[in-house]
Scaffold this motif. Sequence first.
Motif, PDB file in Angstrom:
ATOM      1  N   ASP A 186      24.944  11.636   6.352  1.00 50.86           N
ATOM      2  CA  ASP A 186      23.881  10.652   6.560  1.00 50.86           C
ATOM      3  C   ASP A 186      23.769   9.707   5.372  1.00 50.86           C
ATOM      4  O   ASP A 186      23.555   8.505   5.531  1.00 50.86           O
ATOM      5  N   THR A 187      23.980  10.229   4.180  1.00 50.25           N
ATOM      6  CA  THR A 187      23.936   9.392   2.985  1.00 50.25           C
ATOM      7  C   THR A 187      25.140   8.461   2.943  1.00 50.25           C
ATOM      8  O   THR A 187      25.003   7.276   2.644  1.00 50.25           O
ATOM      9  N   VAL A 188      26.310   8.996   3.267  1.00 53.82           N
ATOM     10  CA  VAL A 188      27.531   8.200   3.260  1.00 53.82           C
ATOM     11  C   VAL A 188      27.453   7.098   4.306  1.00 53.82           C
ATOM     12  O   VAL A 188      27.883   5.962   4.057  1.00 53.82           O
ATOM     13  N   LEU A 189      26.876   7.403   5.449  1.00 51.11           N
ATOM     14  CA  LEU A 189      26.755   6.411   6.522  1.00 51.11           C
ATOM     15  C   LEU A 189      25.602   5.430   6.281  1.00 51.11           C
ATOM     16  O   LEU A 189      25.475   4.440   6.977  1.00 51.11           O
ATOM     17  N   GLY A 190      24.740   5.723   5.330  1.00 52.83           N
ATOM     18  CA  GLY A 190      23.610   4.849   5.044  1.00 52.83           C
ATOM     19  C   GLY A 190      22.453   5.035   5.996  1.00 52.83           C
ATOM     20  O   GLY A 190      21.659   4.115   6.198  1.00 52.83           O
ATOM     21  N   ILE A 191      22.339   6.207   6.576  1.00 51.77           N
ATOM     22  CA  ILE A 191      21.233   6.490   7.520  1.00 51.77           C
ATOM     23  C   ILE A 191      20.116   7.141   6.740  1.00 51.77           C
ATOM     24  O   ILE A 191      20.292   8.153   6.091  1.00 51.77           O
ATOM     25  N   LEU A 192      18.934   6.537   6.795  1.00 56.39           N
ATOM     26  CA  LEU A 192      17.778   7.101   6.113  1.00 56.39           C
ATOM     27  C   LEU A 192      16.949   7.879   7.105  1.00 56.39           C
ATOM     28  O   LEU A 192      16.731   7.446   8.234  1.00 56.39           O
ATOM     29  N   VAL A 196      27.333   8.243  13.788  1.00 56.74           N
ATOM     30  CA  VAL A 196      26.000   7.620  13.658  1.00 56.74           C
ATOM     31  C   VAL A 196      25.141   7.993  14.848  1.00 56.74           C
ATOM     32  O   VAL A 196      23.965   8.373  14.704  1.00 56.74           O
ATOM     33  N   GLN A 197      25.691   7.907  16.044  1.00 59.02           N
ATOM     34  CA  GLN A 197      24.940   8.236  17.258  1.00 59.02           C
ATOM     35  C   GLN A 197      24.523   9.707  17.257  1.00 59.02           C
ATOM     36  O   GLN A 197      23.400  10.039  17.637  1.00 59.02           O
ATOM     37  N   ALA A 198      25.409  10.594  16.826  1.00 52.69           N
ATOM     38  CA  ALA A 198      25.089  12.022  16.792  1.00 52.69           C
ATOM     39  C   ALA A 198      23.936  12.294  15.823  1.00 52.69           C
ATOM     40  O   ALA A 198      23.059  13.117  16.097  1.00 52.69           O
ATOM     41  N   LEU A 199      23.919  11.604  14.702  1.00 53.15           N
ATOM     42  CA  LEU A 199      22.864  11.814  13.714  1.00 53.15           C
ATOM     43  C   LEU A 199      21.539  11.168  14.116  1.00 53.15           C
ATOM     44  O   LEU A 199      20.472  11.732  13.890  1.00 53.15           O
ATOM     45  N   THR A 200      21.606   9.971  14.727  1.00 48.68           N
ATOM     46  CA  THR A 200      20.369   9.247  15.045  1.00 48.68           C
ATOM     47  C   THR A 200      19.812   9.619  16.410  1.00 48.68           C
ATOM     48  O   THR A 200      18.658  10.004  16.528  1.00 48.68           O
ATOM     49  N   GLU A 201      20.607   9.512  17.427  1.00 49.52           N
ATOM     50  CA  GLU A 201      20.138   9.744  18.793  1.00 49.52           C
ATOM     51  C   GLU A 201      20.322  11.182  19.248  1.00 49.52           C
ATOM     52  O   GLU A 201      19.534  11.693  20.041  1.00 49.52           O
ATOM     53  N   GLY A 202      21.364  11.820  18.755  1.00 49.30           N
ATOM     54  CA  GLY A 202      21.677  13.170  19.202  1.00 49.30           C
ATOM     55  C   GLY A 202      20.879  14.242  18.480  1.00 49.30           C
ATOM     56  O   GLY A 202      20.837  15.400  18.912  1.00 49.30           O
ATOM     57  N   GLY A 203      20.266  13.888  17.382  1.00 51.02           N
ATOM     58  CA  GLY A 203      19.475  14.854  16.632  1.00 51.02           C
ATOM     59  C   GLY A 203      20.295  15.964  15.989  1.00 51.02           C
ATOM     60  O   GLY A 203      19.775  17.040  15.699  1.00 51.02           O
ATOM     61  N   PRO A 234      40.499  12.896  10.031  1.00 55.97           N
ATOM     62  CA  PRO A 234      39.528  11.915  10.528  1.00 55.97           C
ATOM     63  C   PRO A 234      38.437  11.652   9.480  1.00 55.97           C
ATOM     64  O   PRO A 234      38.194  12.465   8.597  1.00 55.97           O
ATOM     65  N   ASP A 235      37.809  10.496   9.604  1.00 58.40           N
ATOM     66  CA  ASP A 235      36.752  10.127   8.660  1.00 58.40           C
ATOM     67  C   ASP A 235      35.478  10.942   8.872  1.00 58.40           C
ATOM     68  O   ASP A 235      34.736  11.180   7.924  1.00 58.40           O
ATOM     69  N   TRP A 236      35.237  11.358  10.105  1.00 57.95           N
ATOM     70  CA  TRP A 236      34.007  12.090  10.437  1.00 57.95           C
ATOM     71  C   TRP A 236      34.341  13.267  11.333  1.00 57.95           C
ATOM     72  O   TRP A 236      35.289  13.228  12.113  1.00 57.95           O
ATOM     73  N   LEU A 237      33.564  14.322  11.238  1.00 57.04           N
ATOM     74  CA  LEU A 237      33.761  15.518  12.062  1.00 57.04           C
ATOM     75  C   LEU A 237      32.434  15.902  12.704  1.00 57.04           C
ATOM     76  O   LEU A 237      31.381  15.767  12.080  1.00 57.04           O
ATOM     77  N   ARG A 239      35.606  18.826  15.239  1.00 51.50           N
ATOM     78  CA  ARG A 239      36.565  17.894  15.828  1.00 51.50           C
ATOM     79  C   ARG A 239      36.335  16.502  15.255  1.00 51.50           C
ATOM     80  O   ARG A 239      35.216  16.139  14.921  1.00 51.50           O
ATOM     81  N   GLY A 240      37.397  15.712  15.197  1.00 54.34           N
ATOM     82  CA  GLY A 240      37.324  14.368  14.658  1.00 54.34           C
ATOM     83  C   GLY A 240      36.438  13.464  15.497  1.00 54.34           C
ATOM     84  O   GLY A 240      36.332  13.622  16.709  1.00 54.34           O
ATOM     85  N   ALA A 241      35.797  12.518  14.826  1.00 55.21           N
ATOM     86  CA  ALA A 241      34.925  11.564  15.507  1.00 55.21           C
ATOM     87  C   ALA A 241      35.010  10.236  14.784  1.00 55.21           C
ATOM     88  O   ALA A 241      35.338  10.170  13.603  1.00 55.21           O
ATOM     89  N   GLY A 242      34.677   9.170  15.520  1.00 54.54           N
ATOM     90  CA  GLY A 242      34.628   7.842  14.919  1.00 54.54           C
ATOM     91  C   GLY A 242      33.287   7.617  14.244  1.00 54.54           C
ATOM     92  O   GLY A 242      32.338   8.398  14.388  1.00 54.54           O
ATOM     93  N   ARG A 243      33.196   6.529  13.524  1.00 55.44           N
ATOM     94  CA  ARG A 243      31.957   6.198  12.807  1.00 55.44           C
ATOM     95  C   ARG A 243      30.781   6.058  13.778  1.00 55.44           C
ATOM     96  O   ARG A 243      29.703   6.600  13.538  1.00 55.44           O
ATOM     97  N   GLU A 244      30.987   5.326  14.859  1.00 52.69           N
ATOM     98  CA  GLU A 244      29.905   5.110  15.830  1.00 52.69           C
ATOM     99  C   GLU A 244      29.429   6.430  16.429  1.00 52.69           C
ATOM    100  O   GLU A 244      28.228   6.649  16.610  1.00 52.69           O
ATOM    101  N   GLN A 245      30.378   7.296  16.717  1.00 59.35           N
ATOM    102  CA  GLN A 245      30.049   8.612  17.270  1.00 59.35           C
ATOM    103  C   GLN A 245      29.215   9.422  16.284  1.00 59.35           C
ATOM    104  O   GLN A 245      28.251  10.083  16.662  1.00 59.35           O
TER     105      GLN A 245
END
Length: 130
Positions: free
Chosen positions: A123-129, A106-113, A69-72, A98-104
């Motif tokens: 975060d760098t690969v996804l472009g999240i500052l 991003v949401q885990a990093l931004t909203e899920g803390g 998967p692209d994200w874990l 476990r594997g996750a999608g891009r949206e998942q």
Amino acid sequence: MVALLAAFTRIEHVNDDRPLTRLDMLRFARRVVEHQAARQLALMDRWIADEERREAERQRRLAARQAAPDWLIERALNGRGAVYVHVGGCTGAGSRARGAGREQAVQALTEGGITPCPLCRPDTVLGILE
């Protein structure tokens, strides 16, 4: 070939029933060569089988790597919360990832803390500052 014929002529003394002919010696030499060839072919067959197994394993590893998967998202020891988000294939991802999608991700990093992995920096690969 000369050595084979010499070895065969030594056998002549053991078999005193009749003298050995050139034809007898040639047939003996053929049997020796046939036996050696069969041994060499068996050895080559083993080498081929070993190489086929190695190639099949290499293909399985390649397919597994491509299917990663692209994200874990790595779960905590208790299995309830998440501890890290990883880029797929990160060597720091544990067996609880476990594997996750891009949206998942991003949401885990931004909203899920959830903390981004310090090795692969999702975060760098996804472009999240931050």
